[in-house]
Write a protein that holds these residues in place. Structure first.
Motif, short mmCIF file in Angstrom:
data_model
loop_
_atom_site.label_atom_id
_atom_site.label_comp_id
_atom_site.label_asym_id
_atom_site.label_seq_id
_atom_site.Cartn_x
_atom_site.Cartn_y
_atom_site.Cartn_z
N ASN A 57 6.65 7.08 -4.68
CA ASN A 57 5.82 8.25 -4.98
C ASN A 57 5.54 9.13 -3.76
N LEU A 58 5.89 8.67 -2.57
CA LEU A 58 5.58 9.44 -1.36
C LEU A 58 6.09 10.89 -1.41
N PRO A 59 7.33 11.12 -1.87
CA PRO A 59 7.80 12.52 -1.91
C PRO A 59 6.98 13.39 -2.85
N LEU A 60 6.36 12.79 -3.87
CA LEU A 60 5.56 13.56 -4.84
C LEU A 60 4.09 13.66 -4.45
N TYR A 61 3.51 12.53 -4.09
CA TYR A 61 2.07 12.45 -3.87
C TYR A 61 1.66 12.53 -2.41
N GLY A 62 2.59 12.18 -1.51
CA GLY A 62 2.22 12.13 -0.11
C GLY A 62 1.38 10.89 0.19
N PHE A 68 -2.58 6.71 -3.56
CA PHE A 68 -2.66 5.26 -3.75
C PHE A 68 -3.24 4.94 -5.13
N THR A 69 -4.27 5.66 -5.54
CA THR A 69 -4.91 5.43 -6.83
C THR A 69 -3.96 5.73 -7.99
N LEU A 70 -3.23 6.83 -7.89
CA LEU A 70 -2.25 7.15 -8.93
C LEU A 70 -1.18 6.07 -9.02
N SER A 71 -0.77 5.54 -7.89
CA SER A 71 0.23 4.47 -7.90
C SER A 71 -0.33 3.20 -8.53
N MET A 72 -1.61 2.90 -8.28
CA MET A 72 -2.24 1.74 -8.91
C MET A 72 -2.25 1.89 -10.43
N VAL A 73 -2.55 3.08 -10.92
CA VAL A 73 -2.57 3.32 -12.36
C VAL A 73 -1.18 3.12 -12.95
N GLU A 74 -0.18 3.66 -12.30
CA GLU A 74 1.20 3.53 -12.80
C GLU A 74 1.63 2.06 -12.86
N GLY A 129 -2.17 12.65 5.61
CA GLY A 129 -2.89 12.20 4.42
C GLY A 129 -3.42 13.36 3.62
N ASP A 130 -4.39 13.06 2.79
CA ASP A 130 -4.99 14.06 1.91
C ASP A 130 -5.95 14.94 2.70
N LEU A 131 -5.77 16.25 2.63
CA LEU A 131 -6.56 17.18 3.44
C LEU A 131 -8.05 17.04 3.19
N LEU A 132 -8.46 17.04 1.93
CA LEU A 132 -9.89 16.97 1.60
C LEU A 132 -10.51 15.68 2.11
N ASP A 133 -9.81 14.57 1.94
CA ASP A 133 -10.35 13.28 2.38
C ASP A 133 -10.44 13.22 3.90
N SER A 154 1.63 16.65 6.71
CA SER A 154 2.13 16.02 5.49
C SER A 154 2.86 14.72 5.83
N ASP A 155 3.43 14.68 7.02
CA ASP A 155 4.09 13.47 7.52
C ASP A 155 4.08 13.53 9.03
N LYS A 156 4.48 12.45 9.66
CA LYS A 156 4.48 12.39 11.12
C LYS A 156 5.86 12.00 11.62
#
Length: 234
Positions: A57-62, A68-74, A129-133, A154-156
Motif C-alpha cells: 500500500n505504500l505507493p497509494l497511502y504513503g 497503517f490503519t487502512l492496512s489493518m482494516v484490509e 509520513g502524514d503531514l497533519l500528524d 513523501s519518502d526519504k
C-alpha cells in the motif's frame, strides 16, 4: 577513518524515533490487532500479512498512522474472508485514533542538543509520513522554534533529499543528517556526498532495516545517544 565536520553549516534531524517515541506505538498496535483477529489466524501470521499489506500500500497511502490503519482494516477483511464484524472494524479504527492521540514523548537530551546546536548551525527537520500528524506532533513537542525549516517528505530517497537541499540552497558537503534509520536517514545522504549520523532506536520497522552489504564501505558515524553529538560537532 575520522570524519571531519568542519564544513557543516546545516544540520537536519529526523523526527520519529530520533526526537520522540514513535515506533513503539506501532508495535503495541500490532499486538492489539493480533488479539482482535486471533480467531482467524495466529499472531505471527497476522503480523506477516499486515507487513505485506503495508508495503503493497505504500505507493497509494504513503507512510504514517492513517496508512497503517487502512492496512489493518484490509487485513482484517481478508483474513476473515470478509466476515469480520463491524464492531471489530470499529475497534481497529480506534487503535488508529488512539495512536494519533498519543502524547509526544521526547527522547533523552533532545532539547539540550537542539538548544545548543541552534546557536551555531541552521537546523532543519526532515521527516516523512502524514503531514497533519507530523505537524500535530511537532506542535505538541514544543520544539518548533529551534528549526529554521521544516520539511515533511513523501519518502526519504536520494532524489527527495537532493531536491530539498536544492530548495534550501545547501551544498551536500555543508549538510549533516541525524536519524535512527540507516535506510532513510543515513545511506541516501552518504550517497549524495553529505554527512550523516546514525542514532539507533531500540525498535525498527522491518521496512527500514538494511543488510551489512548495503552499509559496507559507507562513511557515517553511529552514536548511542543524541547528546554525543555535542562532543563531536559543537
Amino acid at each position: 577513518m575520522e570524519i571531519n565536520y568542519d564544513n557543516i553549516k546545516v544540520i537536519g534531524f529526523d523526527a520519529d524515533d530520533t526526537l520522540w517515541v514513535n515506533e513503539t506505538y506501532f508495535r503495541e498496535a500490532e499486538d492489539e490487532i493480533g488479539r482482535l483477529l486471533s480467531k482467524y489466524e495466529t499472531p505471527n501470521k497476522i503480523d506477516q500479512e499486515l507487513f505485506k499489506k503495508e508495503i503493497s500500500n505504500l505507493p497509494l497511502y504513503g507512510y504514517g498512522i492513517k496508512a497503517f490503519t487502512l492496512s489493518m482494516v484490509e487485513v482484517a477483511l481478508e483474513l476473515s474472508n470478509y466476515t469480520v464484524s463491524n464492531k471489530t472494524i470499529e475497534a481497529i479504527l480506534n487503535i488508529g485514533k488512539n495512536m494519533l492521540n498519543k502524547p509526544v514523548e521526547l527522547l533523552d537530551g533532545v532539547e539540550e542538543v537542539l538548544e545548543n546546536l541552534s546557536k551555531k548551525y541552521r537546523l532543519i527537520l526532515a521527516t516523512k509520513g502524514d503531514l497533519l500528524d507530523q505537524e500535530r506532533k511537532l506542535e505538541k513537542s514544543g520544539l518548533t522554534h529551534y528549526f529554521h525549516h521544516i520539511e515533511v517528505l513523501s519518502d526519504k530517497q536520494e532524489d527527495n533529499y537532493s531536491q530539498m537541499l536544492n530548495r534550501l540552497e545547501v551544498k551536500p558537503s555543508e549538510f549533516l543528517m541525524i536519524g535512527n534509520s540507516l535506510k532513510s536517514d543515513v545511506l541516501p545522504l552518504v550517497n549524495l556526498k553529505a554527512q550523516a549520523m546514525h542514532v539507533p532506536f531500540h525498535t525498527t520497522w522491518a521496512h527500514e532495516q538494511v543488510t551489512e552489504k548495503e552499509t559496507n564501505g559507507k562513511d557515517y558515524k553511529t552514536i548511542n545517544t543524541l547528546t554525543e553529538l555535542l562532543k563531536l560537532i559543537n
